[in-house]
Design an enzyme around this catalytic site. Structure first.
Site, PDB file in Angstrom:
ATOM      1  N   SER A 257       0.842  -1.224  -0.040  1.00  0.00           N
ATOM      2  CA  SER A 257      -0.083  -0.048   0.031  1.00  0.00           C
ATOM      3  C   SER A 257       0.804   1.097  -0.110  1.00  0.00           C
ATOM      4  O   SER A 257       1.602   1.521  -0.709  1.00  0.00           O
ATOM      5  CB  SER A 257      -0.863  -0.080   1.597  1.00  0.00           C
ATOM      6  OG  SER A 257      -1.828   0.977   1.297  1.00  0.00           O
ATOM      7  N   ASP A 582      -8.844  -2.781  -6.243  1.00  0.00           N
ATOM      8  CA  ASP A 582      -8.675  -3.675  -5.204  1.00  0.00           C
ATOM      9  C   ASP A 582      -9.311  -3.478  -3.993  1.00  0.00           C
ATOM     10  O   ASP A 582      -9.148  -4.021  -2.891  1.00  0.00           O
ATOM     11  CB  ASP A 582      -7.147  -4.067  -4.715  1.00  0.00           C
ATOM     12  CG  ASP A 582      -6.568  -2.917  -4.098  1.00  0.00           C
ATOM     13  OD1 ASP A 582      -7.553  -1.732  -3.820  1.00  0.00           O
ATOM     14  OD2 ASP A 582      -5.369  -2.760  -3.577  1.00  0.00           O
ATOM     15  N   HIS A 635      -7.831  -5.466  -0.599  1.00  0.00           N
ATOM     16  CA  HIS A 635      -6.541  -4.366  -0.589  1.00  0.00           C
ATOM     17  C   HIS A 635      -5.543  -4.916   0.600  1.00  0.00           C
ATOM     18  O   HIS A 635      -4.239  -5.134   0.543  1.00  0.00           O
ATOM     19  CB  HIS A 635      -6.707  -2.964  -0.424  1.00  0.00           C
ATOM     20  CG  HIS A 635      -5.612  -1.939  -0.161  1.00  0.00           C
ATOM     21  ND1 HIS A 635      -4.765  -1.648  -1.176  1.00  0.00           N
ATOM     22  CD2 HIS A 635      -5.285  -1.159   0.816  1.00  0.00           C
ATOM     23  CE1 HIS A 635      -4.010  -0.928  -0.867  1.00  0.00           C
ATOM     24  NE2 HIS A 635      -4.110  -0.572   0.657  1.00  0.00           N
TER      25      HIS A 635
END
Length: 686
Positions: A257, A582, A635
């Site tokens: 991320s 995502d 995610h």
């Protein structure tokens, strides 16, 4: 995956019983962060170990030596038949002696440096007010102590989570620092793993805490501010240098991320004379590869709504529960908190209208929120007639304060967000994020781009000169992510004073501080507890918020019951425009640089032609698991995806070349429609 097929490993997903599932959710026994007896968590590591994958050894001859060692072990240590005892010959004895000496020699192992993402690391209190001082060195973000502190004194917890709006650093008398060690980001809360499964699977192929390093940091800070306050980038540089000295081989960096943006910033910072002063070739010497998992390389629209109104998909989709959240932690207070975090400015969308579109066009206009089928392919539906995705911010009619129609990202930045950021150091980086380098063909020779403002923007900086380095872009797909928002007038709950210039409102806090309020809120589909009533008045009743319009008419915001809901025409879902991604990061940010920006030779973003491999994992959540199971592409939950774990094990074992590119979305077509060489968003630093 292809490489697992080459290694004759079965990809059958392991059976998970109900007891193991609930233990994984609630963290097992009391006081345990990980799940006991959860062999399903380490199944990819077990299969990789059985297939012969182990910790990577640095020199090319190491594999040959290992094969020789195994042959010698069979030669010297096999059981003899009792009827025909034989002694090894002299030459054979010497070989066995060398074999035993080789086995005693310490093995040098490639280090794995993990860089977690936004909100992934625990934050501990080292100095604070009396209300939190008894939590010294305990986490006020992560674990149960956070919930205790938040429920005991909400305002005290908020004050400690804030950063100083003038300096962007610690407020006077309050210090939070990141937890350290692997436990800093293995589990954020009991039973809620982040890097926990990756660490357990690395242990299955031989890794220990001596070969893994968690580069935890205060995720409220941008990379540059983390270096300024904590020396984070300098410590990360020393860690990689130590890894090379100890193991004799460059390390692998794994990020997730926002951690992907941190790693990219580091790669630019470490060789620059304005940064780490490592010089040309430092990255090539110290970094073997980067595994970028769900990296938000070009930012996220979620940062826009967070700074504007303190909201995002996670709050908008709470439905009627959002009213309870707003009552306990109002959008005004959330926005005030988030606007003090420089990391959110780093996560703002990058590339301006060249990437995110304008009022009439966006590269992903043809994209439709897709529903994954059972085989992982995309099922497309006929798209409704919707405005372009380039209008990132849309408004309902007669919104107050009035605005001039819908807004692109660039318009929203200058009109709505910039006036609400106190710390002007943040604004320089965000302005640079909107740029695509003016002289793209000569990017590497323009010293004006060698500045911290541009190091987090892949469109205004380039990868280092490291031809032997590898990059793996690994992310989930076919899961709807935020792309735009529909706003309405915010229902104010407390006494506020509005100013006409930009629609800002202030709220007294403790008689001294003032809280910048939010004039707009996402119009979700759930019934709202409050509505906005327009009333013409001549005097201002006490306690109401008023805003002059045309010098005569004034609006008063009143609490009232309402059943109004957002319009539903197929374009907005609970006040949001959703696209393929995502679940958090849109496909544009996940895949553009990996599929086009770093691969197209007409752009200078990859001067040494670093090998970039893109692997997309379809989001196929298992119905029996709250986290989506081993096939989730969400995610965060993708860090528990079985195929992704197997890929990370191969990278750690030095077999990353066996990972084959797999693209299941239309990211290549969308990326090809973007021409950075002719787009007006190109700009030059002043």
């Amino acid at each position: 995956m292809d490489f697992m097929t080459n290694l004759n490993i079965s990809l059958d997903v392991m059976d998970i019983d109900a007891r193991g599932m609930w233990e994984n959710v609630y963290g097992g026994t009391l006081g345990s962060m990980r799940t006991p007896n959860a062999t399903e968590d380490i199944a990819p590591g077990i299969r990789a170990r059985r297939a012969g994958l182990a910790m990577h050894h640095p020199v090319d001859t190491q594999s040959a030596l290992m094969l020789l060692s195994n042959w010698l072990r069979q030669l010297c240590c096999q059981q003899r038949r009792p009827k025909r005892p034989q002694q090894p010959s002299l030459s054979r004895a010497r070989l066995c002696h060398r074999h035993r000496r080789y086995r005693r020699r310490p093995r040098r192992r490639r280090r794995q440096v993990i860089v977690p993402g936004f909100t992934s690391s625990g934050l501990e209190i080292w100095d604070g007010e009396e209300c939190l001082r008894h939590y010294f060195r305990q986490r006020v973000w992560g674990t149960s102590s956070m919930l205790q502190a938040l429920l005991a004194d909400k305002m005290c917890w908020l004050r400690h989570m804030e950063l100083d709006s003038e300096t962007g650093l610690d407020p006077p008398g309050r210090k939070l620092r990141s937890a350290v060690g692997l436990e800093a980001a293995d589990y954020v809360f009991r039973g809620y793993w982040v890097w926990g499964k990756v660490i357990e699977n690395l242990a299955e192929i031989g890794y220990t805490s001596n070969e893994m390093y968690m580069a935890s940091y205060d995720w409220r800070l941008s990379p540059w501010m983390a270096e300024k306050r904590d020396g984070f980038l300098t410590r990360l540089k020393h860690t990689l240098e130590t890894a090379l000295e100890v193991s004799g081989t460059p390390a692998v960096m794994m990020s997730h991320s926002f951690g992907g943006q941190v790693v990219y910033f580091f790669l630019n910072w470490v060789e620059s004379e304005n940064g780490g002063k490592g010089g040309d070739g430092w990255v090539a010497k110290h970094v073997a590869g980067v595994a970028n998992v769900a990296g938000s390389l070009l930012g996220v629209p979620k940062a826009v709504s967070a700074l504007l109104s303190g909201e995002f998909k996670d709050t908008a989709q709470l439905g009627t529960m959002s009213a309870a959240l707003d009552y306990y932690l109002s959008p005004e207070r959330r926005a005030h908190l988030l606007r003090t975090w420089s990391s959110l400015v780093t996560m703002l969308p990058k590339g301006g209208s060249a990437i995110w579109g304008n009022a009439t066009w966006a590269p992903d206009d043809t994209a439709v929120p897709l529903t994954p089928s059972n085989d992982g392919t995309q099922e497309e539906a006929e798209p409704p007639h919707c405005p372009t995705y380039g209008n990132m911010i849309s408004f309902v009619p007669d919104v107050v304060p009035p605005v001039a129609g819908n807004m692109t990202w660039e318009d929203a930045w200058r009109t709505l967000i910039l006036p609400r950021l106190d710390h002007r150091l943040y604004t320089d980086e965000a302005e640079a994020a909107n740029l695509v380098a003016a002289d793209i063909e000569d990017l590497g020779n323009d010293a004006r781009y060698d500045h911290p403002m541009y190091w987090s923007n892949p469109l205004a900086s380039a990868l280092p000169n490291a031809p032997n380095m590898r990059i793996w872009c690994m992310y989930g797909a076919n899961n709807s992510a935020e792309r735009g928002y529909l706003y309405r007038t915010s229902p104010y709950e407390e006494a506020q004073t509005c100013t006409e210039d930009a629609g800002n409102c202030t709220l007294p806090v403790d008689g001294e501080e003032e809280l910048i309020s939010v004039p707009y809120t996402i119009w979700n589909a759930a019934p709202s507890l409050y509505s906005v009533l327009q009333v013409e008045i001549s005097t201002l009743p006490a306690g109401n918020c008023t805003l002059p319009l045309d010098g005569e008419e004034e609006l008063i915001f009143v609490r009232a019951r309402s059943a109004n809901s957002a319009p539903s025409n197929g374009c907005f879902s609970q006040g949001m425009r959703l696209v393929n991604g995502d679940g958090t990061v849109p496909l544009l940010s996940l895949g553009y640089m990996c599929s086009e920006g770093w691969k197209n030779d007409k752009y200078p973003y990859n001067p040494s032609k670093i090998n970039v491999t893109t692997v997309e994992y379809p989001h196929l959540p298992a119905g029996f698991s709250l986290r989506g199971g081993g096939t989730s592409g969400d995610h965060i939950d993708v860090l528990g995806n079985v195929e992704l774990l197997e890929g990370l094990m191969a990278i750690a074992a030095g077999k990353g070349d066996l990972i084959r590119e797999r693209v299941i979305t239309n990211i290549k077509e969308v990326s090809a429609s973007i021409d950075l060489l002719t787009h007006p968003s190109r700009g030059r630093p002043t």
